[in-house]
Write a protein that holds these residues in place. Structure first.
Motif, PDB file in Angstrom:
ATOM      1  N   VAL A 122       0.747  -1.154   0.022  1.00  0.00           N
ATOM      2  CA  VAL A 122       0.104   0.120   0.091  1.00  0.00           C
ATOM      3  C   VAL A 122       0.807   1.276   0.119  1.00  0.00           C
ATOM      4  CG1 VAL A 122      -1.773   1.321   1.333  1.00  0.00           C
ATOM      5  CG2 VAL A 122      -1.909  -0.977   1.162  1.00  0.00           C
ATOM      6  N   GLN A 134       1.119   4.173  -3.017  1.00  0.00           N
ATOM      7  CA  GLN A 134       0.648   5.575  -2.852  1.00  0.00           C
ATOM      8  C   GLN A 134       1.954   6.458  -3.140  1.00  0.00           C
ATOM      9  OE1 GLN A 134      -0.761   6.187   0.849  1.00  0.00           O
ATOM     10  NE2 GLN A 134      -0.784   8.479   0.709  1.00  0.00           N
ATOM     11  N   ASP A 190      -3.326  -4.808  -4.190  1.00  0.00           N
ATOM     12  CA  ASP A 190      -2.762  -4.297  -2.718  1.00  0.00           C
ATOM     13  C   ASP A 190      -1.914  -2.790  -2.816  1.00  0.00           C
ATOM     14  OD1 ASP A 190      -3.757  -6.655  -1.778  1.00  0.00           O
ATOM     15  OD2 ASP A 190      -1.963  -6.803  -0.385  1.00  0.00           O
ATOM     16  N   GLN A 191      -1.101  -2.801  -3.912  1.00  0.00           N
ATOM     17  CA  GLN A 191      -0.659  -1.524  -3.996  1.00  0.00           C
ATOM     18  C   GLN A 191      -1.509  -0.426  -4.581  1.00  0.00           C
ATOM     19  OE1 GLN A 191       2.665  -2.633  -6.505  1.00  0.00           O
ATOM     20  NE2 GLN A 191       1.918  -1.994  -8.546  1.00  0.00           N
ATOM     21  N   VAL A 221      -4.512   0.166  -3.635  1.00  0.00           N
ATOM     22  CA  VAL A 221      -5.078   0.779  -2.394  1.00  0.00           C
ATOM     23  C   VAL A 221      -4.485   1.990  -1.993  1.00  0.00           C
ATOM     24  CG1 VAL A 221      -5.764   0.617  -0.007  1.00  0.00           C
ATOM     25  CG2 VAL A 221      -6.000  -1.540  -1.363  1.00  0.00           C
ATOM     26  N   GLY A 222      -3.101   1.998  -2.156  1.00  0.00           N
ATOM     27  CA  GLY A 222      -2.249   3.180  -1.943  1.00  0.00           C
ATOM     28  C   GLY A 222      -2.344   4.168  -3.388  1.00  0.00           C
TER      29      GLY A 222
END
Length: 345
Positions: free
Chosen positions: A220, A224, A246-247, A249-250
């Motif tokens: 995450v 971001q 998953d990344q 989300v960031g």
């Protein structure tokens, strides 16, 4: 009693066929005979002999990796005759080699291994095979085909290809369309394959250009940070492909903080959070390309079939295949309800 060899079976079939041919040529009343059919049982839900499966999975420090472990355990529980011997799971190569050796010493019937590093664990895969324990190699492939009986995993190239085609179709009527890519870990072969598939798909759309690419780390935080860099460098673009939900989300946090919404986003893997966002329709995320963790359940099915000397239901062959590559479907608002139950946390 030893099983009839495949070679012997083939020669036996040839002899029978030759005999039938001679009879047909010399008899006044030739008779058609149905081809011989295998009575080998398929890998279905019918209870078979007891099978102990050793499972050496990954450390559950990522949503997809945790889903792999859950899928394996849940599938094994479905079969009353299957005993699952699991390790703690590790992303440390030396530790996982030790765990697999422990399973070999326990004399499990079949091994299912998702290696932290396929090349580094090849030797222990060979050790299991030489000990007479068939290995189902899950996702990250061993360096030698002699180290496993069957490989089952996702299609990384196809994942990028399908993401590219989806974006291409959305932008095919837009002149001078710009696309950016938020990749995974660049030193992983899977990342290279996903990027290559994406690039190859975009070659079909002369109006689209990949203008920027950043590699993140499947977390995450990295998603971001790297997305913020992309947004800073690119003041306007039309589509983003992010390799990992998953990344992602960031990445979505960075996008929201920047107040940007002029583009569409396509994710990767099939996390429930991504699917929820697609269904809600209130963000730039419009689709995700699956990399199904259900492959772990399929690996248990294949291991059970190996342990019970079965083939695969729906196929004519007596043995399971040497490789099974899963399809990377695109999940969008058009089919979200079908795939939503498969989303992982």
């Amino acid at each position: 009693m030893p099983e009839t060899s495949r070679r012997g079976l083939l020669f036996g079939t040839a002899a029978v066929s030759a005999g039938a041919f001679l009879t047909a040529c010399t008899s006044n009343e030739p008779k058609e005979k149905a081809p011989a059919q295998s009575n080998q049982p398929a890998a279905d839900d019918t209870e078979g002999k007891p099978v102990t499966i050793g499972f050496a999975g990954p450390q559950a420090d990522h949503g997809w990796l945790n889903a792999i472990n859950v899928q394996a355990r849940t599938r094994a529980e479905k079969y009353s005759e299957v005993t699952l011997e699991t390790t703690e799971g590790s992303n440390d190569t030396a530790a996982q080699i030790g765990q697999v050796k422990t399973l070999i010493n326990k004399k499990v019937d079949v091994l299912v291994v998702l290696p932290a590093d396929g090349k580094a664990l090849t030797q222990v895969g060979l050790e299991a095979m030489r000990a007479g324990i068939p290995v189902v190699n899950l996702d990250r492939v061993f360096a030698s085909p002699q180290a496993y009986r069957c490989w089952v995993g996702g299609d990384n190239y196809g994942m990028g290809l399908n993401a590219g085609h989806y974006i291409g179709e959305q932008l095919k009527d837009k002149a001078n369309a710009k696309v950016v890519e938020l990749a995974g870990i660049d030193n992983l072969e899977l990342t290279k394959q996903r990027s290559q598939g994406f690039a190859d798909a975009l070659k079909n759309y002369s109006n689209i250009k990949l203008v920027a690419r950043q590699a993140a780390d499947f977390t995450v935080e990295s998603g971001q940070a790297k997305m913020a860099q992309l947004l800073q460098a690119q003041k306007q673009f039309d589509a983003l492909w992010n390799h990992d939900d998953d990344q992602g989300v960031g990445a979505l946090r960075a996008i929201e903080q920047a107040g940007r919404d002029e583009f569409i986003m396509v994710g990767g893997a099939g996390a429930k959070s991504a699917m929820d966002a697609i269904k809600a329709g209130d963000s730039v995320l419009k689709a995700t390309v699956l990399y199904p963790p259900t492959m772990a359940a399929s690996a248990i099915d294949l291991a059970r079939a190996l342990g019970q000397s079965k083939g695969v239901s729906g196929l004519a062959e007596m043995e399971i295949p040497t490789s099974v590559t899963l399809y990377s479907a695109v999940v969008s608002k058009d089919n979200i309800d079908q795939y939503l139950p498969t989303g992982f946390s």
